[in-house]
Scaffold this active site. Sequence first.
Site, PDB file in Angstrom:
ATOM      1  N   ASP A  17      31.842 -63.224  45.581  1.00  0.00           N
ATOM      2  CA  ASP A  17      31.214 -62.282  46.500  1.00  0.00           C
ATOM      3  C   ASP A  17      31.559 -62.692  47.928  1.00  0.00           C
ATOM      4  OD1 ASP A  17      29.735 -60.198  47.444  1.00  0.00           O
ATOM      5  OD2 ASP A  17      27.775 -61.060  46.978  1.00  0.00           O
ATOM      6  N   GLU A  96      35.508 -50.844  49.191  1.00  0.00           N
ATOM      7  CA  GLU A  96      34.395 -49.915  49.397  1.00  0.00           C
ATOM      8  C   GLU A  96      34.747 -48.709  50.262  1.00  0.00           C
ATOM      9  OE1 GLU A  96      29.611 -50.266  50.242  1.00  0.00           O
ATOM     10  OE2 GLU A  96      30.850 -51.944  49.623  1.00  0.00           O
ATOM     11  N   LYS A 132      34.608 -48.801  45.351  1.00  0.00           N
ATOM     12  CA  LYS A 132      33.184 -49.130  45.432  1.00  0.00           C
ATOM     13  C   LYS A 132      32.440 -48.023  46.193  1.00  0.00           C
ATOM     14  CE  LYS A 132      30.729 -53.497  46.217  1.00  0.00           C
ATOM     15  NZ  LYS A 132      30.877 -54.800  46.931  1.00  0.00           N
ATOM     16  N   THR A 156      27.727 -49.354  43.660  1.00  0.00           N
ATOM     17  CA  THR A 156      27.010 -50.431  44.318  1.00  0.00           C
ATOM     18  C   THR A 156      25.673 -49.947  44.878  1.00  0.00           C
ATOM     19  OG1 THR A 156      27.255 -52.215  45.942  1.00  0.00           O
ATOM     20  CG2 THR A 156      28.124 -50.043  46.553  1.00  0.00           C
ATOM     21  N   PHE A 178      21.583 -54.969  42.541  1.00  0.00           N
ATOM     22  CA  PHE A 178      21.354 -55.985  43.571  1.00  0.00           C
ATOM     23  C   PHE A 178      20.086 -56.785  43.280  1.00  0.00           C
ATOM     24  CE2 PHE A 178      23.917 -54.819  47.590  1.00  0.00           C
ATOM     25  CZ  PHE A 178      25.037 -54.549  46.834  1.00  0.00           C
TER      26      PHE A 178
END
Length: 322
Positions: A17, A96, A132, A156, A178
């Site tokens: 990450d 993303e 993403k 996400t 998350f």
Amino acid sequence: MTSKLDQLKTMTTVVADTGDIDAIAQWRPEDATTNPSLLLKAAASEAYRPMLDKAVAFAAKQGGSRAEQLTVATDMLAVLAGKEILSLIPGVVSTEVDARLSFDTSATLKRARRLVEFYDQQGVDTSRVLIKIASTWEGIRAAEQLEKEGIRCNLTLLFSFVQAVACAQAGAHLISPFVGRILDWHLANSGRDSYPPAEDPGVQSVTRIYNYYKANGYNTVVMGASFRNIGEIEMLAGCDRLTISPALLQELKDDQGELTRQLNADTAAGSDRLGTVDEKLFRWESNEDAMATEKLADGIRRFAADQIELEQRVRQMATAAA
């Protein structure tokens, strides 16, 4: 006894990450994932300077307004970063779409296709790229179309069960629930200052989603994200994938204790029953979940703010180069 990190890798795909090239080179994860926040931090390093210069030059050649050139430059920067990351890992990288498009299906589709086109122009095997997208209703609909086109997606900013079910029903390749941000909300709103790992609301949310997917035959990959401590990671050992920051990877590497598998597709069972998720059901269930509603909105705002700051940095470089 091997480290907990090594043990985790035998049961879960470990994803880095971070957008930091040096950190990815050090940890050599299977996959990597980036977002505007991570790219903004990484762009301050010298390793990214050649990519920034190349992205700015590329955008200038494309022409268009200054605003259009900025979006092209930041998209190309993300692609160049992704290309570099892919040279260091065997798996895939997530890139993303601008969070400001989270409520616009057609604009999300356009930007996603452009990212894939840029990767293709850079000679990258686009099957190694995940697009993403925020798990809004509009984002999920965009992902549904992209998956039909052969463009795999990572949904996400996922905080609720209804989001997860809608993503699976849309055929999304992967979701990123998350964990840590769910815990943050509960700590801020429960009056408690901690939760044991087994009672962590973020851990419980991912466990519920994982068991539902496996018990109902969904192929969507579950990748827990946004961890606050290694206790959360340990309680999700066995999850399809976990995306972990370098700091927590180090903690896991330094810990020589035994790691017990917690999640297993072969024994997954769940009592949840939710029919086809249409827009009315999605919005109602989202409305009823204050945590998910607040954290989704907050996450989109944060990613959008970092995207704007990244564009400002690119603008300054473009001005200096002119």
